[in-house]
Each structure stands twice: as structure tokens, then as C-alpha cells.
Design a protein around this motif. Structure first.
Motif, short mmCIF file in Angstrom:
data_model
loop_
_atom_site.label_atom_id
_atom_site.label_comp_id
_atom_site.label_asym_id
_atom_site.label_seq_id
_atom_site.Cartn_x
_atom_site.Cartn_y
_atom_site.Cartn_z
N ILE A 176 0.78 -1.23 0.00
CA ILE A 176 0.00 0.00 0.00
C ILE A 176 0.82 1.29 0.00
CG2 ILE A 176 -0.28 0.15 2.53
CD1 ILE A 176 -3.01 0.78 -0.09
N SER B 83 4.04 0.90 -4.63
CA SER B 83 3.53 -0.38 -4.11
C SER B 83 2.94 -1.20 -5.26
CB SER B 83 2.45 -0.11 -3.07
OG SER B 83 1.37 0.58 -3.67
N SER C 79 0.18 -2.60 -7.54
CA SER C 79 -1.11 -2.01 -7.92
C SER C 79 -2.25 -2.92 -7.44
CB SER C 79 -1.18 -1.87 -9.44
OG SER C 79 -1.28 -3.16 -10.04
N TRP C 80 -3.44 -2.34 -7.38
CA TRP C 80 -4.60 -3.13 -6.95
C TRP C 80 -4.87 -4.28 -7.93
CZ3 TRP C 80 -9.18 -3.39 -9.85
CH2 TRP C 80 -9.28 -2.50 -10.92
N ALA D 241 -11.72 -3.36 -3.21
CA ALA D 241 -11.37 -2.16 -3.99
C ALA D 241 -12.62 -1.35 -4.33
CB ALA D 241 -10.63 -2.56 -5.26
N TRP E 217 -9.85 -0.70 0.30
CA TRP E 217 -8.59 -1.29 -0.15
C TRP E 217 -7.43 -0.98 0.78
CZ3 TRP E 217 -7.71 -5.04 -3.46
CH2 TRP E 217 -6.39 -5.27 -3.86
N GLU E 218 -7.24 0.29 1.10
CA GLU E 218 -6.07 0.68 1.90
C GLU E 218 -6.09 0.00 3.28
OE1 GLU E 218 -3.92 4.71 3.63
OE2 GLU E 218 -5.21 4.85 1.87
N GLN F 71 -2.73 1.78 -11.22
CA GLN F 71 -2.02 1.70 -9.94
C GLN F 71 -2.98 1.76 -8.75
OE1 GLN F 71 1.17 1.11 -9.37
NE2 GLN F 71 0.92 1.24 -7.15
N THR F 72 -3.92 2.72 -8.79
CA THR F 72 -4.85 2.93 -7.67
C THR F 72 -6.28 2.89 -8.20
OG1 THR F 72 -3.21 4.38 -6.66
CG2 THR F 72 -5.44 4.47 -5.76
N TYR F 73 -7.14 2.18 -7.51
CA TYR F 73 -8.54 2.07 -7.95
C TYR F 73 -9.17 3.46 -7.98
CZ TYR F 73 -13.20 0.10 -8.52
OH TYR F 73 -14.43 -0.24 -9.00
N ASP G 13 -11.38 6.69 -7.59
CA ASP G 13 -12.40 7.09 -6.61
C ASP G 13 -13.78 7.16 -7.24
OD1 ASP G 13 -10.57 7.25 -4.56
OD2 ASP G 13 -10.16 9.38 -4.86
#
Length: 663
Positions: A97, A114, A116-117, A148, A153-154, A379-381, A383
Motif C-alpha cells: 500500500i 507499491s 497495484s490493486w 477495492a 482497499w487501503e 495503480q490505484t482504484y 475514486d
């Protein structure tokens, strides 16, 4: 009069007389105290009370500040342990994360992102596919995708990092202790009471000393988690190794195996399927612990649930709780699949042919790492794609409160006046001296004089610690909750055993109840019924219901088919078949279910201190808030002693019933 008739008559006289004396003393102890002006009748004399809590606190203070082992101090030892745990934990947090950074504070520079999801979900899917099949891969992938999509997720990755550190330590440590206990008889005898205490002392009780020894933070939380999750692995290891067929061991000896080879090339491989059951238990207990551990700095989903409970945020609490359940389902199914997997090795071919899942995983990690630099959504889901059900749960609870408030209040009043308050008055009135004698007599009658003496000594410790009145409230709440849980659970278990379609739904519901973290039950219960004994009872029933259902279903299903056929041949109706054949033969399993229900009820009662109960659980929780290690450990030991006495009595009843049935 036959010997059996005499035995039954004597038994009835004993139990009837014991109850009658206890009831009379319970009803009139206060009047007796006033008439004789003898306060000691209802409260253990203060001048003779044990100061065990002060001794424990002084010992811990000495241990932290003064203890020295020549080359190093105790503080050096705890720092070394903390370092060994913190390094892999921080690495996993960075990997999952936070990413990898160089420098401190504002000067920190990220040197690598980190995973990725997408990469984490892909790895989870590949592990599940490697363990079993596509169906499991889809299930595990869906569980991680849920985390996610619903914005968890975090927190989930922080929890996963804790699990990935705590589970190997708990599993490897439990395996090592189990092997040692299997090989050395006195080690097993010494470990048995220690494991009993580890599994029955409430978690809150040893959070305080761990907090004192390791300080506030994730390391303390991980130490507490390992202590909580390791005992089942030790027990399962001993049972698994004892169950290895003797002919297999003899074959190992004949082939010239040395002791080490016998352990690692014969015993452990043969016991691996059963050992994986222990690993599965470690995983589930670790996930159950994440909320409690968040009280001393664990973070993650546990902290989210706890924070929601403090704010009475029903939606946020249920969302975070469901995220833990989803993660538990994924890890549970994957670990079960590994326990059943048969190893197949491909010795020839290229690296990709020999390790297809590993190479696919590495390719996905590298691919998403590169793509993530150009497309942030990789990389990041995003928002914008996140979904929340928090408002739905909050609105649903509000609607129920508005439309059914009067019904819930009426039910609460009836149960309080008709059941809880009379039972509470009965237990609260039992004088401590007679209570010790009565419990000793019960244990002695059921399981022999040794347990009778041990039970009396344990209850004497509770009285001498000044906790008798709170122990009686604990026993009353536990007793009522277990009674109702069994009253509901056994019929459900019978229904599940007799009707396979209904059984799938009922046992599936029990799976969900067992994976829900204990704190999650408190949020809707408090919202519907507010704080107090009734709310605590409802939460305990929900948490402790599963074993009563499961053991009842298992016991009824396991009745030998030939006995059922014989009963049908002599003309038994379905009702007679159930009441005169299946249930009597299933009684040992029903008693084991009762035992597990009691254990879960006692563990939950400590947590229900947060909703206003005034029992030993409250004493433990107060000790945690004050960082009073001595007070917490004494109250925790008191809960453990009640659990151990109940466990031994119920197990003895189960063994007697097995003996009578010739099982």
C-alpha cells in the motif's frame, strides 16, 4: 431396588438438595447478613483479600525497568523481538500500500511504488487457481475486487500485511511447539494448562502487559495476535502427529530414518492435511483479532470498525466488518484448498512450463508497474468507481428503529422482567463461601474429587481477589445467553441435518456468523436496543450460536445408518426415530457443542463490556483503559477459571454419555 435405580435416586436427591440450599441462601443471604451483622457472608473480608494485581504490576515494572540478563536487559530483548517483527511488517505495508521511500519526513522520496490493486487481485487469483480450480479463483478474485470497489482497499491491505506476518509466526511457532509436545511427554503435560489459559483468558487481559512491554503500535498488536492465534495450531499439531498410522512410522524406521528425517520426511508430510486445518484456524483467529488489536495501534479494517463503533456509525461499521468477512472467506477457502491439494511437479521443460503460475504473476506485477506510471487508474482504484453501502445500512437501521421501536421495547421489557432480572437476583445473592462449596460439589460429582478440589480453589481465587459479585454477573449473563443459544441452535441443527436443502442455507448462515468480527455484532444491537444486559445477551447469542447448530447437525448426521434401519424395522415413527434414537446417540456431540458455545459466550462477554455490562469483562476493559496490568490479568484469570471449570464439567458429561452408549 436395582443398582441403577438407587444411583438415579441418589443423583436426584443430590441435585435437588444442592439447588434447594443454593436457592434458600440466595434469597435470604442479605437478611442473614443484616440479622447477624456479618458482612463477610456476602463479601470476602477485605483484610484477607489477595493483592495479586499489585504483585503482577510490580513484577512487570521490575521486568521493564530493572531486569538484566548479564549481556542484555529485558528491554533489549523486547526491542529485538519488536525489530524482528517490525521489519517484515513494514516491508509488506510498503509492498501492498505505501510504496518504498528513501529519507524521512518532508525529505522522503519515493523510490518504488507499491503493488497495484490489479496486481494484488491477480496474485490472489493465481494463488487460488494454483491451490484448486477456476471456481475458487473466481471467488477469491471477487472478494478482493469487492475490497477495492467498496473503498476498503487501503485498510484491507494494512490488515493483510498483519495477517501475512502473524499467520506464519503463529503457524511455525505452533508447529514447533506441537512437535516438541508430541516427542516429549512432560512438555505436552506442561503445555496443556498454558494453552487452556491462552485460549480462555480474555484478549483484553493480556493487551495491557503487552502494551507495557512493547509499547503502543502495530508490533504490540501483532504480538497479541500471535499469542491469541497460536494455541489451536499447537493442539492440532499434536493430534495430527498422533494420528499418523503406526505402519507408516514403522516403515520409516525400517528404511533407516534418523529422528530428524522421521519428523520432516514421514510424520509432518503424512499429517499435512490435518496441519493445514490448524493453519486455517490461525488465519481465522488472526482476522478475528484485528479489531481488538486496533485498540493498541494495529490500524487497518479493525480500526475502522472500532472507530465506527465509537461514533455509532452503523453504515461505516458494517461496511468495514463485511470487508473483514470477505477477506476471511477468501483466505479461509484458499487455505482449505491448499490442505487438500496434491503436489504435482514438472521436472522437464522451460522455466515457464515448470512454474507457470509464478512466471504469470511476475509478468503481471511488472506489466502493471510500468502501466501504472502512465495510467493512475491501473495503480490505484479510481475514486469515481467506488461504491458505498454505508448510507443504505444507516437508513435501514433508522427505518427499523422508527417502525419497530415499540415492539423491540416490549420484547426487551418482557425478557428483562421475566428472565434476566430473576436469574441475576439468584446468582447475585449466592454467598461466596457457599458458591465455592457448591461449584466444588458439582465438579466433584460429575468428574471426580480432583476436579472438585481444583474448581473450589479456582472459585476461591476469584472470591479472594474481591471479584465474586462480578463473577456471578458473568456466570448469569453467560448462562442465560448459552441457554437461549442452545434452545435456538439445537433445533436449527436438527433441521439442517434432516433437511439437506435447509441445511445448506442454515450452515451457510452459521459460516457468516462465525467469520463476522465480534465487535460488528455490537453496532446493530446497540442501535436497536441501546446499552445494557439485554443488548449484551443478544450480541452473545448471535456470536455463540454457530457451534450449537454445527455440533447438533453433525451429531444427528453421524448416527450409524444400521441403527436407524433397525429402528425403522421395529416400526418407529419419524418422531420416535428422532427422540429415541438419533438425539440420545447424538448427545455427546450436543454436549461438545454446548462446551464450545460456553467458550465463545465467555470470550464475547468481555467485549460486551463496551455496551454497559457490569461483570468481569468490564473489570478487564477498565484495566485496559487505565493500563493496569495487574487488575486486567486477575480479572482475565477469573474469566479463564470459570471457562476451565465449565469446560471440564461439560467434557466429563460428554465422556460419561459416550461410555454409557458404548461409543
Amino acid at each position: 431396588m436395582t443398582g441403577l435405580a438407587k444411583h438415579l435416586t441418589t443423583g436426584r436427591l443430590f441435585w435437588g438438595g444442592l439447588f434447594a440450599v443454593t436457592w434458600v441462601l440466595s434469597q435470604y443471604s442479605f437478611q442473614l447478613y443484616k440479622a447477624l451483622d456479618a458482612r463477610w457472608i456476602i463479601r470476602f473480608p477485605k483484610q484477607y483479600q489477595l493483592n495479586v494485581d499489585a504483585w503482577i504490576s510490580s513484577f512487570l515494572d521490575w521486568l521493564v525497568n530493572s531486569a538484566n540478563f548479564w549481556l542484555f536487559s529485558f528491554r533489549d530483548l523486547t526491542r529485538a523481538i519488536a525489530f524482528l517483527i517490525e521489519v517484515p511488517y513494514q516491508f509488506l505495508r510498503n509492498l501492498l500500500i505505501e510504496g518504498f521511500q528513501s529519507g524521512l519526513g518532508d525529505e522522503a522520496v519515493q523510490i518504488a511504488p507499491s503493488l497495484s490493486w490489479i496486481a494484488v487481485i491477480a496474485i490472489a487469483v493465481l494463488v487460488a487457481r494454483y491451490a484448486r480450480d477456476r471456481a475458487l479463483a473466481v471467488l477469491v478474485g471477487a472478494c478482493f475486487l469487492y475490497l477495492a470497489m467498496f473503498g476498503q482497499w487501503e485498510s484491507a491491505m494494512i490488515t493483510l500485511a498483519s495477517v501475512l506476518v502473524a499467520v506464519p509466526i503463529g503457524a511455525i511457532g505452533g508447529l514447533a511447539l506441537g512437535i516438541l509436545a508430541y516427542k516429549v511427554a512432560w512438555v505436552e503435560k506442561a503445555l496443556r494448562p498454558i494453552l487452556d489459559l491462552m485460549q480462555t483468558v480474555p484478549v483484553f487481559a493480556y493487551l495491557v502487559p503487552i502494551l507495557i512491554l512493547f509499547g503502543f503500535g502495530p508490533v504490540s498488536a501483532l504480538v497479541a495476535t500471535v499469542i491469541y492465534a497460536m494455541p489451536p495450531m499447537v493442539r492440532v499439531t499434536v493430534v495430527a502427529l498422533q494420528s499418523v498410522p503406526e505402519e507408516l512410522i514403522e516403515a520409516g524406521r525400517m528404511s533407516g530414518c534418523k529422528p530428524r528425517q522421521m519428523t520432516w520426511k514421514v510424520l509432518v508430510p503424512a499429517a499435512t492435511p490435518t496441519l493445514m486445518v490448524g493453519v486455517n484456524q490461525v488465519i481465522m483467529l488472526t482476522l478475528n483479532m484485528v479489531i481488538i488489536a486496533s485498540m493498541i495501534g494495529a490500524g487497518g479494517l479493525g480500526f475502522d470498525v472500532l472507530a465506527s463503533l465509537r461514533r455509532l456509525d452503523i453504515g461505516g461499521g458494517i461496511e468495514a466488518g463485511l470487508a473483514i468477512v470477505v477477506m476471511a472467506i477468501a483466505l479461509d477457502r484458499a487455505s482449505q484448498a491448499f490442505s487438500e491439494r496434491r503436489i504435482r511437479t514438472i521436472r522437464n521443460g522451460s522455466l515457464i512450463q515448470r512454474h507457470p503460475w509464478l512466471t504469470t504473476g511476475l509478468a503481471l506485477i511488472i506489466g502493471t508497474l510500468i502501466l501504472g506510471q502512465f495510467a493512475p487508474a491501473v495503480q490505484t482504484y479510481p475514486d469515481a468507481l467506488k461504491i458505498t453501502t454505508g448510507q443504505f445500512w444507516s437508513s435501514a437501521m433508522e427505518w427499523i428503529n422508527i417502525h419497530f421501536f415499540d415492539t423491540f421495547e416490549a420484547l426487551k421489557t418482557v425478557v428483562l422482567k421475566g428472565l434476566l432480572l430473576p436469574v441475576k437476583k439468584f446468582f447475585a445473592g449466592i454467598p461466596w463461601a457457599w458458591g465455592i462449596i457448591a461449584i466444588g460439589l458439582i465438579a466433584g460429582r460429575v468428574a471426580g474429587w480432583k476436579l472438585g478440589v481444583a474448581a473450589a480453589l479456582m472459585m476461591g481465587f476469584i472470591a479472594a481477589s474481591g471479584l465474586w459479585s462480578k463473577a456471578m454477573v458473568t456466570i448469569y449473563l453467560c448462562g442465560v445467553s448459552v441457554f437461549i443459544a442452545v434452545l435456538i441452535g439445537i433445533p436449527l441443527g436438527i433441521w439442517a441435518a434432516e433437511r439437506p436443502k435447509a441445511g445448506r442455507i442454515i450452515l451457510g448462515l452459521m459460516d457468516t456468523l462465525q467469520t463476522l468480527p465480534s465487535f460488528v455484532y455490537l453496532i446493530p444491537v446497540v442501535m436497536l436496543f441501546r446499552v445494557g444486559d439485554f443488548s449484551a445477551m443478544v450480541a452473545v447469542i448471535l456470536y455463540a450460536l454457530a457451534p450449537a447448530v454445527r455440533y447438533a447437525a453433525h451429531g444427528v448426521r453421524e448416527v450409524p445408518e444400521q441403527l436407524i434401519e433397525a429402528a425403522r424395522m421395529i416400526g418407529c415413527t419419524p418422531r420416535q426415530l428422532l427422540w429415541r434414537v438419533k438425539l440420545p446417540l447424538a448427545t455427546p456431540q450436543l454436549l461438545l457443542g454446548l462446551n464450545q458455545t460456553i467458550m465463545l459466550a465467555l470470550s464475547m462477554l468481555v467485549i460486551t463490556a463496551l455496551v454497559g455490562t457490569r461483570d468481569l469483562g468490564q473489570e478487564v476493559y477498565i484495566a485496559l483503559t487505565k493500563a493496569n496490568a495487574g487488575q486486567g490479568i486477575v480479572a482475565g484469570l477469573s474469566v479463564a477459571f470459570i471457562a476451565i471449570v465449565a469446560d471440564r464439567i461439560v467434557n466429563a458429561l460428554a465422556e460419561r454419555k459416550k461410555h454409557r452408549l458404548g461409543l
